[in-house]
Write a protein that holds these residues in place. Structure first.
Motif, PDB file in Angstrom:
ATOM      1  N   PRO A 423      -4.624 -84.295  37.031  1.00 13.91           N
ATOM      2  CA  PRO A 423      -6.316 -84.625  36.586  1.00 13.91           C
ATOM      3  C   PRO A 423      -6.174 -83.953  35.051  1.00 13.91           C
ATOM      4  O   PRO A 423      -5.383 -83.318  34.929  1.00 13.91           O
ATOM      5  CB  PRO A 423      -7.245 -83.614  37.221  1.00 13.91           C
ATOM      6  N   GLU A 424      -7.228 -84.461  33.893  1.00  5.30           N
ATOM      7  CA  GLU A 424      -7.148 -84.299  32.560  1.00  5.30           C
ATOM      8  C   GLU A 424      -8.049 -82.266  32.693  1.00  5.30           C
ATOM      9  O   GLU A 424      -8.879 -82.366  33.254  1.00  5.30           O
ATOM     10  CB  GLU A 424      -7.656 -84.922  31.708  1.00  5.30           C
ATOM     11  N   LEU A 425      -7.748 -81.778  31.920  1.00  5.41           N
ATOM     12  CA  LEU A 425      -8.471 -80.302  31.612  1.00  5.41           C
ATOM     13  C   LEU A 425      -9.160 -80.785  30.125  1.00  5.41           C
ATOM     14  O   LEU A 425      -8.754 -81.434  29.151  1.00  5.41           O
ATOM     15  CB  LEU A 425      -7.207 -79.216  31.349  1.00  5.41           C
ATOM     16  N   HIS A 426     -10.176 -80.651  29.976  1.00  2.38           N
ATOM     17  CA  HIS A 426     -11.051 -80.984  28.916  1.00  2.38           C
ATOM     18  C   HIS A 426     -11.401 -79.515  28.751  1.00  2.38           C
ATOM     19  O   HIS A 426     -12.607 -78.937  29.355  1.00  2.38           O
ATOM     20  CB  HIS A 426     -12.150 -81.935  29.006  1.00  2.38           C
ATOM     21  N   GLN A 427     -12.143 -79.422  27.126  1.00  2.16           N
ATOM     22  CA  GLN A 427     -13.289 -77.764  26.612  1.00  2.16           C
ATOM     23  C   GLN A 427     -14.140 -78.866  26.962  1.00  2.16           C
ATOM     24  O   GLN A 427     -15.123 -77.508  27.417  1.00  2.16           O
ATOM     25  CB  GLN A 427     -12.199 -77.572  25.791  1.00  2.16           C
ATOM     26  N   GLN A 428     -14.510 -79.551  26.392  1.00  4.93           N
ATOM     27  CA  GLN A 428     -16.195 -80.961  26.482  1.00  4.93           C
ATOM     28  C   GLN A 428     -16.797 -80.217  28.240  1.00  4.93           C
ATOM     29  O   GLN A 428     -16.222 -79.995  28.974  1.00  4.93           O
ATOM     30  CB  GLN A 428     -16.255 -81.964  26.591  1.00  4.93           C
ATOM     31  N   GLN A 429     -17.859 -79.263  27.980  1.00  6.01           N
ATOM     32  CA  GLN A 429     -18.805 -79.747  29.219  1.00  6.01           C
ATOM     33  C   GLN A 429     -18.922 -80.521  29.630  1.00  6.01           C
ATOM     34  O   GLN A 429     -18.780 -81.502  29.118  1.00  6.01           O
ATOM     35  CB  GLN A 429     -20.254 -79.627  29.064  1.00  6.01           C
ATOM     36  N   PHE A 430     -18.386 -80.622  31.160  1.00  2.00           N
ATOM     37  CA  PHE A 430     -18.501 -81.629  31.928  1.00  2.00           C
ATOM     38  C   PHE A 430     -19.803 -82.956  32.569  1.00  2.00           C
ATOM     39  O   PHE A 430     -20.225 -83.818  32.169  1.00  2.00           O
ATOM     40  CB  PHE A 430     -17.847 -81.005  33.594  1.00  2.00           C
ATOM     41  N   ASN A 431     -20.964 -82.002  32.300  1.00  2.00           N
ATOM     42  CA  ASN A 431     -22.086 -82.929  31.994  1.00  2.00           C
ATOM     43  C   ASN A 431     -22.007 -83.461  30.764  1.00  2.00           C
ATOM     44  O   ASN A 431     -23.166 -84.645  31.115  1.00  2.00           O
ATOM     45  CB  ASN A 431     -23.327 -81.876  32.309  1.00  2.00           C
ATOM     46  N   GLU A 432     -21.789 -82.832  29.676  1.00  2.00           N
ATOM     47  CA  GLU A 432     -21.919 -83.273  28.691  1.00  2.00           C
ATOM     48  C   GLU A 432     -20.970 -84.655  28.861  1.00  2.00           C
ATOM     49  O   GLU A 432     -21.661 -85.999  28.118  1.00  2.00           O
ATOM     50  CB  GLU A 432     -21.631 -82.483  26.891  1.00  2.00           C
ATOM     51  N   LYS A 433     -19.889 -84.737  29.644  1.00  2.00           N
ATOM     52  CA  LYS A 433     -19.053 -85.356  28.889  1.00  2.00           C
ATOM     53  C   LYS A 433     -19.529 -86.595  29.803  1.00  2.00           C
ATOM     54  O   LYS A 433     -19.402 -87.809  29.975  1.00  2.00           O
ATOM     55  CB  LYS A 433     -17.536 -85.308  29.526  1.00  2.00           C
ATOM     56  N   LEU A 434     -19.883 -86.215  30.721  1.00  2.00           N
ATOM     57  CA  LEU A 434     -20.764 -87.360  31.617  1.00  2.00           C
ATOM     58  C   LEU A 434     -21.386 -88.464  31.469  1.00  2.00           C
ATOM     59  O   LEU A 434     -22.174 -89.550  30.892  1.00  2.00           O
ATOM     60  CB  LEU A 434     -20.949 -87.098  32.765  1.00  2.00           C
ATOM     61  N   SER A 435     -22.222 -87.579  30.065  1.00  2.00           N
ATOM     62  CA  SER A 435     -23.431 -88.269  29.393  1.00  2.00           C
ATOM     63  C   SER A 435     -22.718 -89.048  28.595  1.00  2.00           C
ATOM     64  O   SER A 435     -23.042 -90.202  28.429  1.00  2.00           O
ATOM     65  CB  SER A 435     -24.579 -87.548  28.989  1.00  2.00           C
ATOM     66  N   VAL A 436     -22.018 -88.149  27.649  1.00  2.00           N
ATOM     67  CA  VAL A 436     -21.196 -89.709  27.046  1.00  2.00           C
ATOM     68  C   VAL A 436     -20.676 -90.794  27.941  1.00  2.00           C
ATOM     69  O   VAL A 436     -20.694 -91.887  27.149  1.00  2.00           O
ATOM     70  CB  VAL A 436     -20.365 -88.666  25.978  1.00  2.00           C
ATOM     71  N   LEU A 437     -20.210 -90.536  28.907  1.00  2.00           N
ATOM     72  CA  LEU A 437     -19.542 -91.536  29.723  1.00  2.00           C
ATOM     73  C   LEU A 437     -20.689 -92.980  30.045  1.00  2.00           C
ATOM     74  O   LEU A 437     -20.248 -93.751  29.508  1.00  2.00           O
ATOM     75  CB  LEU A 437     -18.720 -91.284  30.903  1.00  2.00           C
ATOM     76  N   LEU A 438     -21.674 -92.223  29.975  1.00  2.00           N
ATOM     77  CA  LEU A 438     -21.971 -93.314  30.646  1.00  2.00           C
ATOM     78  C   LEU A 438     -23.450 -93.709  29.493  1.00  2.00           C
ATOM     79  O   LEU A 438     -23.850 -95.548  30.059  1.00  2.00           O
ATOM     80  CB  LEU A 438     -23.477 -92.428  31.508  1.00  2.00           C
ATOM     81  N   THR A 439     -23.821 -93.490  28.934  1.00  2.00           N
ATOM     82  CA  THR A 439     -24.968 -93.294  28.065  1.00  2.00           C
ATOM     83  C   THR A 439     -24.287 -94.724  26.840  1.00  2.00           C
ATOM     84  O   THR A 439     -24.632 -95.539  26.181  1.00  2.00           O
ATOM     85  CB  THR A 439     -25.463 -92.565  26.673  1.00  2.00           C
ATOM     86  N   SER A 440     -22.529 -94.425  26.688  1.00  2.00           N
ATOM     87  CA  SER A 440     -21.386 -95.596  26.056  1.00  2.00           C
ATOM     88  C   SER A 440     -21.866 -96.777  26.951  1.00  2.00           C
ATOM     89  O   SER A 440     -21.533 -98.607  26.206  1.00  2.00           O
ATOM     90  CB  SER A 440     -20.112 -94.946  26.475  1.00  2.00           C
ATOM     91  N   GLY A 452     -31.500 -85.234  35.379  1.00  6.38           N
ATOM     92  CA  GLY A 452     -30.056 -84.193  36.726  1.00  6.38           C
ATOM     93  C   GLY A 452     -29.139 -83.670  36.075  1.00  6.38           C
ATOM     94  O   GLY A 452     -28.320 -82.773  37.047  1.00  6.38           O
ATOM     95  N   ASN A 453     -28.371 -84.656  34.696  1.00  7.54           N
ATOM     96  CA  ASN A 453     -27.608 -83.927  35.419  1.00  7.54           C
ATOM     97  C   ASN A 453     -27.200 -82.652  34.700  1.00  7.54           C
ATOM     98  O   ASN A 453     -26.925 -82.689  32.842  1.00  7.54           O
ATOM     99  CB  ASN A 453     -26.111 -85.324  33.892  1.00  7.54           C
ATOM    100  N   LYS A 454     -27.477 -81.480  34.561  1.00  5.62           N
ATOM    101  CA  LYS A 454     -26.849 -79.961  34.430  1.00  5.62           C
ATOM    102  C   LYS A 454     -26.004 -78.953  34.493  1.00  5.62           C
ATOM    103  O   LYS A 454     -25.156 -80.081  35.562  1.00  5.62           O
ATOM    104  CB  LYS A 454     -28.257 -79.404  35.090  1.00  5.62           C
ATOM    105  N   ALA A 455     -25.596 -78.669  33.514  1.00  5.55           N
ATOM    106  CA  ALA A 455     -23.885 -77.517  33.571  1.00  5.55           C
ATOM    107  C   ALA A 455     -24.029 -76.962  34.570  1.00  5.55           C
ATOM    108  O   ALA A 455     -22.863 -76.701  35.274  1.00  5.55           O
ATOM    109  CB  ALA A 455     -24.177 -77.419  32.045  1.00  5.55           C
TER     110      ALA A 455
END
Length: 554
Positions: A423-440, A452-455
């Motif tokens: 799996p990939e390792l990211h410094q970005q918070q996972f909830n933020e990453k999901l928000s960027v993905l979904l809103t794209s 409900g996408n909280k850290a």
């Protein structure tokens, strides 16, 4: 009303390959000749005999001709993808350096253009008609030019389309039916390009020619054009022409044209009559779809049976060969008993070879399994990643070029490591990453709501699960963007009894109960299994789709 599909246009191109076939080889194929006779009489068995000619003949032009005719039949039956497959098979067999193949080339490319027009791939249709024109003869050229002009009209390139129609009108022709078609199309195109253009004189002139010629297909087109032209300025006249179109379409038994006429009647008729026309439209639409599906299935069955028969013949030939071999072997053993040791050695060699083949087959299966695994990663990481970037570029008015380049470079790095299970390792918070993905995936037509996408929700979720979950949600959103036609998408996250629950809801067209999942959704189910979770698709809804995902936190 699809002008380019009228019978007068078809008959010129339909027999183009036939004419070329007669000059290409001296002995006429029996199956092809019978198929052409049935085709001329509009007999449903024509496709069957064209398929036999295509699978039994050894002459490349006979096979190409058969496939070209099959494409024409499939286009007329609404099997547009099947028509493209048949036309493509025809073109693969054509040697364009041979002048005898030229007309069949033009006809097959014309069929590719026709199917592309029906599939609303107008730019592609335009390209195919240009290819057809390279080798079209004098009989087929006006028809293909008319089809090209129709493609330009669909592309809203009205001046270029009108120019072609007007050039066709200037050519000397004794075919008044064809002249009326070009005249009506030219008038409609010029009016579409200029709302102030007075198209009525030319449209009515074409109508009068068609009435005189008793050209029912042409009358159908004229009534459609006049109904469209008078819709805004004289609705009562438009309604009259729409009724005339509906009557002539019923006479012609043309379901497509009846549906178009009913659409016009629904928009033009008084409210009291709308319900009756709407009910007729629904019944006819369902009936047409059923008929087209039946035709597609029939074409597939014909081809399947042909291939099966061919395979059975090969098996029979193999069995006969093996029997002859056994007889010879027996005789040799009887006469030359002293060679028994050699015979045993040969048998041992054959056994060893068979064992090697088995081992090689096992290796190939292992390679195939690895390829399937890699293919899954390519789909999830590269294909969906590219689709996401395309979606962002499409829906952002101001594109950050550097950001897009960074994302593509990141995708490139992922593709280089595609064969590694990590799996990939990211410094970005996972909830933020999901928000960027979904809103794209949000657009002006599709609203994406995240709840409900909280850290804190993801603190105890391991990296492997996060990796899989990211691709699961990405696949759901890609599927929504491609197929659902949803206006609103809601993704809700919550934790309950050491399980994370994700609810996906959209108001799109949903998934039919009997519809098979595509590779992407199958991969989604597989990924959920790997993290010990479950997924439930709610398809029995009035509208839309609901997906419930549940998996343990740790």
């Amino acid at each position: 009303m699809k002008i380019y599909r009228l019978l007068p246009i078809l008959f010129i191109c339909l027999f183009a390959c036939k004419k070329q076939k007669v000059t290409s080889h001296p002995q006429e194929d029996i199956n092809l000749k019978k198929a052409e006779q049935l085709f001329a009489n509009q007999n449903d068995s024509a496709f069957y005999y064209f398929n036999i000619a295509a699978t039994t003949s050894k002459d490349s032009l006979t096979i190409a001709t058969s496939y070209s005719f099959m494409a024409q039949i499939q286009n007329s039956a609404g099997d547009f993808f099947g028509a493209q497959e048949s036309a493509t098979r025809s073109l693969k067999l054509i040697n364009i350096k041979n002048p005898k193949h030229a007309t069949c080339w033009a006809s097959s490319y014309n069929e590719l253009g026709r199917s592309s027009l029906d599939l609303k791939q107008y730019q592609l249709a335009f390209s195919y008609f240009n290819m057809a024109l390279k080798h079209a003869d004098d009989d087929a050229r006006p028809v293909i030019l008319s089809n090209k002009a129709m493609a330009l009209q669909k592309l809203k390139q009205y001046p270029q389309s009108a120019k072609i129609y007007n050039e066709l009108l200037l050519q000397k022709t004794k075919n008044s039916t064809q002249y009326a078609r070009f005249l009506s199309n030219a008038a409609k195109t010029m009016w579409m390009g200029n709302a102030g253009y007075d198209a009525a004189p030319l449209l009515l002139k074409a109508l009068n020619i068609r009435i005189k010629n008793k050209d029912d297909w042409g009358l159908n087109a004229s009534y459609a054009h006049l109904a469209d032209y008078y819709t805004s300025s004289r609705p009562d006249s438009a309604l009259l022409y729409a009724k005339n179109m509906y009557q002539i379409a019923q006479k012609l038994n043309s379901a497509d044209d009846q549906l178009e006429a009913l659409q016009k009647l629904i928009s033009l008729s008084p409210s009291a009559a709308v319900k009756k026309y709407f009910e007729s439209y629904q019944r006819l639409s369902d009936s047409l779809q059923t008929a087209r599906n039946a035709a597609k299935n029939q074409f597939a069955i014909v081809r399947y049976e042909s291939e099966k028969s061919k395979a059975d013949n090969l098996i029979l030939q193999k069995e006969n060969t093996e029997k002859r071999y056994q007889i010879i072997k027996r005789d040799v053993i009887l006469v030359l008993g002293i060679l028994s040791f050699i015979a045993i050695s040969v048998i041992a060699f054959l056994w060893f070879k068979k064992r090697q083949q088995k081992m090689e087959l096992e290796k190939q299966h292992a390679v195939q399994e690895n390829q399937l695994k890699t293919s899954k990663k390519v789909h999830d990481v590269v294909a969906n990643g590219l689709y996401r970037i395309m979606s962002e570029m499409e829906n952002q008015p101001d594109i950050d070029r550097e950001l897009i380049i960074d994302k593509i470079e990141n995708l490139y790095e992922k593709s280089r490591d595609i064969s590694y299970d990590k799996p990939e390792l990211h410094q970005q918070q996972f909830n933020e990453k999901l928000s960027v993905l979904l809103t794209s995936f949000a657009t002006s037509k599709t609203k994406v709501i995240i709840v409900g996408n909280k850290a804190a929700l993801w603190e105890n979720v391991n990296a492997k699960t996060q990796f899989e979950l990211e691709h699961i949600l990405q696949e759901l959103m890609v599927n929504m963007k491609k197929h659902s036609e949803a206006g609103t998408v809601v993704i809700k996250f919550e934790e309950e009894e050491n399980n994370i629950l994700i609810s996906y809801t959209d108001n799109g067209i949903g998934i039919a109960d009997d519809k098979n999942f595509n590779n992407g959704l199958n991969n989604t189910v597989s990924r959920i299994d790997t993290i010990g979770g479950t997924v439930n698709f709610e398809t029995k809804l009035e509208k839309g789709l609901k997906v419930h995902i549940s998996f343990p936190v740790a």
